[in-house]
Motif scaffolding. Structure first.
Motif, PDB file in Angstrom:
ATOM      1  N   GLU A  72     -25.634  -2.929  26.832  1.00  0.00           N
ATOM      2  CA  GLU A  72     -27.013  -2.453  26.851  1.00  0.00           C
ATOM      3  C   GLU A  72     -27.312  -1.584  28.071  1.00  0.00           C
ATOM      4  O   GLU A  72     -28.236  -0.788  28.046  1.00  0.00           O
ATOM      5  N   ASN A  73     -26.528  -1.734  29.114  1.00  0.00           N
ATOM      6  CA  ASN A  73     -26.753  -1.006  30.361  1.00  0.00           C
ATOM      7  C   ASN A  73     -26.123   0.384  30.264  1.00  0.00           C
ATOM      8  O   ASN A  73     -24.912   0.523  30.199  1.00  0.00           O
ATOM      9  N   ARG A 125     -17.978   5.452  23.059  1.00  0.00           N
ATOM     10  CA  ARG A 125     -19.268   4.849  23.371  1.00  0.00           C
ATOM     11  C   ARG A 125     -19.817   4.105  22.155  1.00  0.00           C
ATOM     12  O   ARG A 125     -20.290   2.978  22.268  1.00  0.00           O
ATOM     13  N   TYR A 126     -19.746   4.719  20.989  1.00  0.00           N
ATOM     14  CA  TYR A 126     -20.243   4.073  19.774  1.00  0.00           C
ATOM     15  C   TYR A 126     -19.437   2.806  19.480  1.00  0.00           C
ATOM     16  O   TYR A 126     -19.997   1.760  19.169  1.00  0.00           O
ATOM     17  N   PHE A 127     -18.119   2.919  19.578  1.00  0.00           N
ATOM     18  CA  PHE A 127     -17.257   1.785  19.260  1.00  0.00           C
ATOM     19  C   PHE A 127     -17.508   0.617  20.205  1.00  0.00           C
ATOM     20  O   PHE A 127     -17.684  -0.524  19.758  1.00  0.00           O
ATOM     21  N   ILE A 128     -17.533   0.880  21.505  1.00  0.00           N
ATOM     22  CA  ILE A 128     -17.681  -0.206  22.477  1.00  0.00           C
ATOM     23  C   ILE A 128     -19.100  -0.748  22.505  1.00  0.00           C
ATOM     24  O   ILE A 128     -19.307  -1.953  22.528  1.00  0.00           O
ATOM     25  N   ARG A 129     -20.081   0.128  22.510  1.00  0.00           N
ATOM     26  CA  ARG A 129     -21.462  -0.319  22.712  1.00  0.00           C
ATOM     27  C   ARG A 129     -22.157  -0.756  21.423  1.00  0.00           C
ATOM     28  O   ARG A 129     -23.138  -1.471  21.484  1.00  0.00           O
ATOM     29  N   THR A 130     -21.679  -0.340  20.270  1.00  0.00           N
ATOM     30  CA  THR A 130     -22.380  -0.672  19.035  1.00  0.00           C
ATOM     31  C   THR A 130     -21.517  -1.499  18.081  1.00  0.00           C
ATOM     32  O   THR A 130     -21.952  -2.555  17.617  1.00  0.00           O
ATOM     33  N   PHE A 131     -20.312  -1.018  17.799  1.00  0.00           N
ATOM     34  CA  PHE A 131     -19.495  -1.671  16.783  1.00  0.00           C
ATOM     35  C   PHE A 131     -18.976  -3.040  17.227  1.00  0.00           C
ATOM     36  O   PHE A 131     -19.043  -4.017  16.475  1.00  0.00           O
ATOM     37  N   ILE A 132     -18.459  -3.134  18.450  1.00  0.00           N
ATOM     38  CA  ILE A 132     -17.944  -4.422  18.936  1.00  0.00           C
ATOM     39  C   ILE A 132     -19.061  -5.463  19.034  1.00  0.00           C
ATOM     40  O   ILE A 132     -18.886  -6.593  18.563  1.00  0.00           O
ATOM     41  N   PRO A 133     -20.239  -5.133  19.617  1.00  0.00           N
ATOM     42  CA  PRO A 133     -21.324  -6.139  19.587  1.00  0.00           C
ATOM     43  C   PRO A 133     -21.760  -6.512  18.166  1.00  0.00           C
ATOM     44  O   PRO A 133     -22.108  -7.667  17.906  1.00  0.00           O
ATOM     45  N   TYR A 134     -21.732  -5.543  17.250  1.00  0.00           N
ATOM     46  CA  TYR A 134     -22.052  -5.853  15.851  1.00  0.00           C
ATOM     47  C   TYR A 134     -21.070  -6.882  15.287  1.00  0.00           C
ATOM     48  O   TYR A 134     -21.466  -7.854  14.637  1.00  0.00           O
ATOM     49  N   LEU A 135     -19.774  -6.663  15.545  1.00  0.00           N
ATOM     50  CA  LEU A 135     -18.771  -7.616  15.075  1.00  0.00           C
ATOM     51  C   LEU A 135     -18.951  -8.982  15.732  1.00  0.00           C
ATOM     52  O   LEU A 135     -18.790 -10.022  15.073  1.00  0.00           O
ATOM     53  N   MET A 136     -19.291  -8.975  17.005  1.00  0.00           N
ATOM     54  CA  MET A 136     -19.490 -10.242  17.709  1.00  0.00           C
ATOM     55  C   MET A 136     -20.679 -11.005  17.131  1.00  0.00           C
ATOM     56  O   MET A 136     -20.645 -12.235  17.031  1.00  0.00           O
TER      57      MET A 136
END
Length: 192
Positions: A72-73, A125-136
């Motif tokens: 988020e930061n 940026r999309y993969f780390i900040r959006t996709f990984i948290p979505y999977l989590m």
């Protein structure tokens, strides 16, 4: 009478050997929770294995929440921002082969280099900040940590320790301290 006093060396050494192995097992597995006298925490409680289990669970929670906070930061001092910047720099450096093409103008080379680095940067940026948290969130990773905390049974580890380590360590220790006691007994009888 002198021989009985000398035999006492063997018994004392066997007791020390048993006490050494027993103390090691006690420090590893007993007690299971922190013990307090009044408000003062008694050192070496809980046992080392239980302490390490609690420490690992706390570290997993901290890693999970730190990663989500870093996602988020968007400031440049976060760990994820540093990773993204490193990827951008590496892609920029990899695109240096464009300098070998003399027929392309310099500004075109830099624009292509910047475009490719920016595309990889945004994908990262999309993969780390959006996709990984979505999977989590989708697979509820935190519930697995809670499950590990509840189901992480130390009694299984204790049973393996008692079966494969404690018994053989006790045999080795008693044999070593028995011969040390006999050696001490012989020296005592020679000196006496």
């Amino acid at each position: 009478m002198i021989f009985l006093k000398a035999l006492l060396f063997v018994l004392l050494n066997l007791g020390m050997g048993y006490l050494l192995v027993f103390t090691m097992r006690s420090l590893l597995f007993y007690p299971e929770k922190k013990i307090y006298i009044g408000r003062i925490h008694i050192p070496l409680t809980p046992g080392l294995i239980f302490y390490l289990k609690n420490l690992i669970i706390q570290k997993l929670y901290k890693l999970l929440h730190d990663f989500l906070n870093d996602c988020e930061n968007l400031e440049t001092d976060s760990r994820i921002s540093k990773i993204e910047h490193d990827i951008y720099t590496k892609i920029w450096d990899r695109m240096k082969f464009l300098d070998e093409y003399r027929f392309l103008p310099h500004f075109v080379k830099r624009n292509i280099q910047n475009l490719v680095a920016q595309i990889v940067f945004e994908l990262t940026r999309y993969f780390i900040r959006t996709f990984i948290p979505y999977l989590m969130e989708r697979y509820n990773i935190e519930s697995y940590i809670v499950l590990l905390e509840r189901k992480g049974d130390i009694s299984i580890l204790k049973a393996y320790y008692n079966k494969y380590i404690y018994r053989y360590l006790l045999y080795f220790s008693l044999i070593f301290f028995f011969f040390t006691g006999i050696f001490n007994m012989i020296i005592y009888l020679i000196i006496r």
